[in-house]
Design an enzyme around this catalytic site. Sequence first.
Site, PDB file in Angstrom:
ATOM      1  N   ASN A   1      -7.739   3.653   8.951  1.00  0.00           N
ATOM      2  CA  ASN A   1      -7.109   2.496   9.592  1.00  0.00           C
ATOM      3  C   ASN A   1      -7.215   2.508  11.108  1.00  0.00           C
ATOM      4  OD1 ASN A   1      -5.335   4.722   8.776  1.00  0.00           O
ATOM      5  ND2 ASN A   1      -3.772   3.677   9.963  1.00  0.00           N
TER       6      ASN A   1
ATOM      7  N   HIS B   1      -1.344  -7.790   2.776  1.00  0.00           N
ATOM      8  CA  HIS B   1      -1.218  -8.336   4.138  1.00  0.00           C
ATOM      9  C   HIS B   1      -2.356  -7.941   5.071  1.00  0.00           C
ATOM     10  CE1 HIS B   1       0.567  -4.916   6.610  1.00  0.00           C
ATOM     11  NE2 HIS B   1       0.712  -4.427   5.390  1.00  0.00           N
TER      12      HIS B   1
ATOM     13  N   THR C   1      11.646  -7.138 -11.554  1.00  0.00           N
ATOM     14  CA  THR C   1      11.042  -8.471 -11.647  1.00  0.00           C
ATOM     15  C   THR C   1       9.975  -8.632 -10.573  1.00  0.00           C
ATOM     16  OG1 THR C   1      13.112  -9.324 -12.506  1.00  0.00           O
ATOM     17  CG2 THR C   1      11.553 -10.956 -11.661  1.00  0.00           C
TER      18      THR C   1
ATOM     19  N   SER D   1      -3.572  -3.524  -0.548  1.00  0.00           N
ATOM     20  CA  SER D   1      -2.428  -4.247   0.013  1.00  0.00           C
ATOM     21  C   SER D   1      -2.844  -5.664   0.379  1.00  0.00           C
ATOM     22  CB  SER D   1      -1.946  -3.484   1.248  1.00  0.00           C
ATOM     23  OG  SER D   1      -0.885  -4.164   1.859  1.00  0.00           O
TER      24      SER D   1
ATOM     25  N   GLY E   1       0.816  -1.214   0.000  1.00  0.00           N
ATOM     26  CA  GLY E   1       0.000   0.000   0.000  1.00  0.00           C
ATOM     27  C   GLY E   1       0.848   1.262   0.000  1.00  0.00           C
TER      28      GLY E   1
ATOM     29  N   CYS F   1       2.234   1.572  12.104  1.00  0.00           N
ATOM     30  CA  CYS F   1       3.345   2.355  11.576  1.00  0.00           C
ATOM     31  C   CYS F   1       3.743   3.470  12.517  1.00  0.00           C
ATOM     32  CB  CYS F   1       2.968   2.970  10.239  1.00  0.00           C
ATOM     33  SG  CYS F   1       2.156   1.800   9.222  1.00  0.00           S
TER      34      CYS F   1
ATOM     35  N   GLN G   1      -7.547  -0.459   3.734  1.00  0.00           N
ATOM     36  CA  GLN G   1      -8.333  -1.062   4.823  1.00  0.00           C
ATOM     37  C   GLN G   1      -9.715  -1.527   4.383  1.00  0.00           C
ATOM     38  OE1 GLN G   1      -7.339  -1.847   7.846  1.00  0.00           O
ATOM     39  NE2 GLN G   1      -5.364  -0.815   7.911  1.00  0.00           N
TER      40      GLN G   1
HETATM   41  C1  LIG Z   1      -4.801   2.957   5.216  1.00  0.00           C
HETATM   42  C2  LIG Z   1      -3.444   2.388   4.946  1.00  0.00           C
HETATM   43  N1  LIG Z   1      -2.752   2.814   3.892  1.00  0.00           N
HETATM   44  C3  LIG Z   1      -1.541   2.325   3.603  1.00  0.00           C
HETATM   45  C4  LIG Z   1      -0.958   1.368   4.384  1.00  0.00           C
HETATM   46  C5  LIG Z   1       0.400   0.834   4.015  1.00  0.00           C
HETATM   47  O1  LIG Z   1       0.272  -0.421   3.412  1.00  0.00           O
HETATM   48  P1  LIG Z   1       1.530  -1.430   3.381  1.00  0.00           P
HETATM   49  O2  LIG Z   1       1.730  -1.887   4.792  1.00  0.00           O
HETATM   50  O3  LIG Z   1       1.091  -2.524   2.461  1.00  0.00           O
HETATM   51  O4  LIG Z   1       2.684  -0.678   2.844  1.00  0.00           O
HETATM   52  C6  LIG Z   1      -1.631   0.895   5.516  1.00  0.00           C
HETATM   53  C7  LIG Z   1      -1.012  -0.089   6.432  1.00  0.00           C
HETATM   54  O5  LIG Z   1      -1.187  -0.035   7.640  1.00  0.00           O
HETATM   55  C8  LIG Z   1      -2.916   1.415   5.808  1.00  0.00           C
HETATM   56  O6  LIG Z   1      -3.605   1.006   6.871  1.00  0.00           O
END
Ligand SMILES: Cc1ncc(COP(=O)(O)O)c(C=O)c1O
Length: 391
Positions: A159, A209, A245, A207, A77, A334, A187
């Site tokens: 998030n 994960h 790649t 994303s 993401g 994060c 999200q």
């Molecule tokens: C709303 C949002 N955007 C972007 C991201 C970043 O995604 P990634 O962890 O795949 O880099 C996150 C991850 O917590 C997210 O919650």
Amino acid sequence: MSDKQNKQLVYMDHSATTPVDKRVADVVYETMLRHWGNPSSKYTRGGEAKVILEQARERVAEMLHATPAEVYFMSGGTEADNLALYGVMYRAREKGVSETLVTTAFEHSAVLKTAEFLKKEGFHVVFLPIDKGGFVDLDVLEHELKKGVSLVSVMHVNNEIGTIQPIETIGRLCQDYGSLFHTDAVQSFGKLPIDAGSVHADLLSCSSHKIYGPKGVGALFVRKGLNLRSFARGGGQEKGVRTGTENMPGIAGFGEAVQLCFEEMKTENDRLGKLRDRLWSGLQEKIEGEVLLNGSMENRLGANLNIAFPGLEGESLLMSLDMDGIAVSTGSACSSGSDKPSHVLLALGLDERTAQSSLRLTLGRSTTEEDIAYVIEKLSGHVNRFRAMAF
Ligand SMILES: Cc1ncc(COP(=O)(O)O)c(C=O)c1O
């Protein structure tokens, strides 16, 4: 031995990341061991890998009601958000059109920090305010759009508080005023139905994960005909938008994760919404003194609960719950590690102390009724004990 047998482990931080689904892990493993060819190679082994790559692309596209040609695989993401913002804004500068980017005060740091960087680069950046419920002020957005904007970036689901922005209305407004529209759907992708056409999205980030897929893979939807400025140079994979790649095991796993979400979305959403409501009412019943909901309960993702315990430290509650085998967070993964209060909660108008007294609990596939009962018991116990000690 599963986590739950090993130790009472209740994972309630699915917005930070999700455990990889066994069915997805099998696909990742198979791809690594058996289909390890380079999809750009012309011989059979390369062709096999290419088929896997394109099947995953089709699955992501199907989830968005888009065409496969509009899906570009990324490292996640963060990269998708960065590329969307840079790609459009530097292209706007090259073309000599509006250098204004409009976003919100409560975006994920992948958008927020990119927007702040662009501001330092001389672009004009507007951060829209958020109301108490956790929604963008559409009147302010329209007011800004009237002045001429190249890109609006508003996240679909926040998030931290799980509020769902009215992206159809936002997308339509952008279209009416000639601005491009990007939404960070990290999200919501796989959890809520999204039709890229009816939300008038020009760019959309997702994303793997967050949906029980592997980490380090995601995608950017780019509407057909939209030409992004790309920064990396290399072999020209992903039509040059994201050269290098491809992460084939990750992409294959992502495709599988998408397929599983596609099949299970509706039943899973209903189930998690009911469990979340039970968690919230149980905590309100058992906790002595104030417990406040952050953000509105209306238009909120079923899996999210974000609550403040005025007078307490969210961090202390988190550590106490961790000793009970319960994983929750105080903000986004994060930003954990920083002791600053959450910018999302501050944007809602919370004062710093109340913001720092908050916890985010996010449910997911593994969450059971027993987990909910256990969390109610432990969390209310800690809150009541801390409060009793304070007097
Ligand atoms: C709303 C949002 N955007 C972007 C991201 C970043 O995604 P990634 O962890 O795949 O880099 C996150 C991850 O917590 C997210 O919650």
